[in-house]
Design a protein around this motif. Structure first.
Motif, PDB file in Angstrom:
ATOM      1  N   LEU A  91       0.785  -1.244  -0.050  1.00 58.59           N
ATOM      2  CA  LEU A  91       0.159   0.078  -0.062  1.00 58.59           C
ATOM      3  C   LEU A  91       0.778   1.356  -0.171  1.00 58.59           C
ATOM      4  O   LEU A  91       2.043   1.402   0.770  1.00 58.59           O
ATOM      5  N   VAL A  92       0.619   2.149  -0.773  1.00 56.50           N
ATOM      6  CA  VAL A  92       1.150   3.436  -0.882  1.00 56.50           C
ATOM      7  C   VAL A  92       0.222   4.423  -0.676  1.00 56.50           C
ATOM      8  O   VAL A  92      -0.771   4.327  -1.298  1.00 56.50           O
ATOM      9  N   PRO A  93       0.798   5.796  -0.137  1.00 57.31           N
ATOM     10  CA  PRO A  93      -0.338   6.709   0.010  1.00 57.31           C
ATOM     11  C   PRO A  93      -0.633   7.505  -1.231  1.00 57.31           C
ATOM     12  O   PRO A  93       0.277   7.268  -2.392  1.00 57.31           O
ATOM     13  N   ASN A  94      -1.856   8.039  -1.547  1.00 57.45           N
ATOM     14  CA  ASN A  94      -2.114   8.461  -2.843  1.00 57.45           C
ATOM     15  C   ASN A  94      -1.323   9.803  -3.049  1.00 57.45           C
ATOM     16  O   ASN A  94      -1.333  10.657  -1.928  1.00 57.45           O
ATOM     17  N   ALA A  95      -0.835  10.240  -4.164  1.00 63.63           N
ATOM     18  CA  ALA A  95      -0.033  11.335  -4.376  1.00 63.63           C
ATOM     19  C   ALA A  95      -1.021  12.462  -4.225  1.00 63.63           C
ATOM     20  O   ALA A  95      -0.475  13.440  -4.035  1.00 63.63           O
ATOM     21  N   ASP A  96      -2.013  12.298  -4.920  1.00 62.16           N
ATOM     22  CA  ASP A  96      -3.005  13.283  -5.006  1.00 62.16           C
ATOM     23  C   ASP A  96      -4.137  12.951  -3.971  1.00 62.16           C
ATOM     24  O   ASP A  96      -4.870  12.273  -4.188  1.00 62.16           O
ATOM     25  N   PRO A  97      -4.461  14.068  -2.991  1.00 66.04           N
ATOM     26  CA  PRO A  97      -5.398  13.490  -1.925  1.00 66.04           C
ATOM     27  C   PRO A  97      -6.561  13.609  -2.155  1.00 66.04           C
ATOM     28  O   PRO A  97      -7.662  13.242  -1.847  1.00 66.04           O
ATOM     29  N   ALA A 100      -8.550  10.342  -2.660  1.00 61.20           N
ATOM     30  CA  ALA A 100      -9.058   9.736  -1.558  1.00 61.20           C
ATOM     31  C   ALA A 100     -10.675   9.477  -1.507  1.00 61.20           C
ATOM     32  O   ALA A 100     -11.056  10.648  -1.904  1.00 61.20           O
TER      33      ALA A 100
END
Length: 102
Positions: A91-97, A100
């Motif tokens: 899992l990696v955080p979205n680069a563009d919030p 979400a």
């Protein structure tokens, strides 16, 4: 007025609820391609890979089918292991919030 004018493709997919499906399909295609490339590099036939995996040639065909979205990670990992590789999913955080979900 079209709400997607000026947006990017990820925005479109997210708004239409398709981003997870498209991302999963893309991941499967990449892994299937990488398996095929590893087989070529190692000169391993489908029959030989099936024997290494202790499965059928049909299962190998499905693992290599870039459009078979129903393939399990366990089968893909087994094929990778038989080729001296491993599958890594994280899992990696979205680069563009904005991508979400709320």
């Amino acid at each position: 007025m079209n709400r997607h004018i000026g947006s990017n493709f990820d925005d479109y997919l997210n708004d239409d609820g398709l981003i997870e499906e498209v991302s999963a399909a893309a991941l499967k295609r990449v892994i299937a391609w990488q398996l095929a490339e590893a087989m070529k590099a190692q000169k391993v036939s489908k029959k030989a890979l099936a024997e290494r995996m202790h499965t059928s040639r049909t299962a190998v065909d499905r693992a290599l089918d870039q459009n078979d979205a129903g393939m399990t990670l366990a089968t893909l990992a087994s094929a990778a292991r038989a080729l001296g590789q491993h599958v890594e999913v994280r899992l990696v955080p979205n680069a563009d919030p904005r991508l979400a979900t709320t």
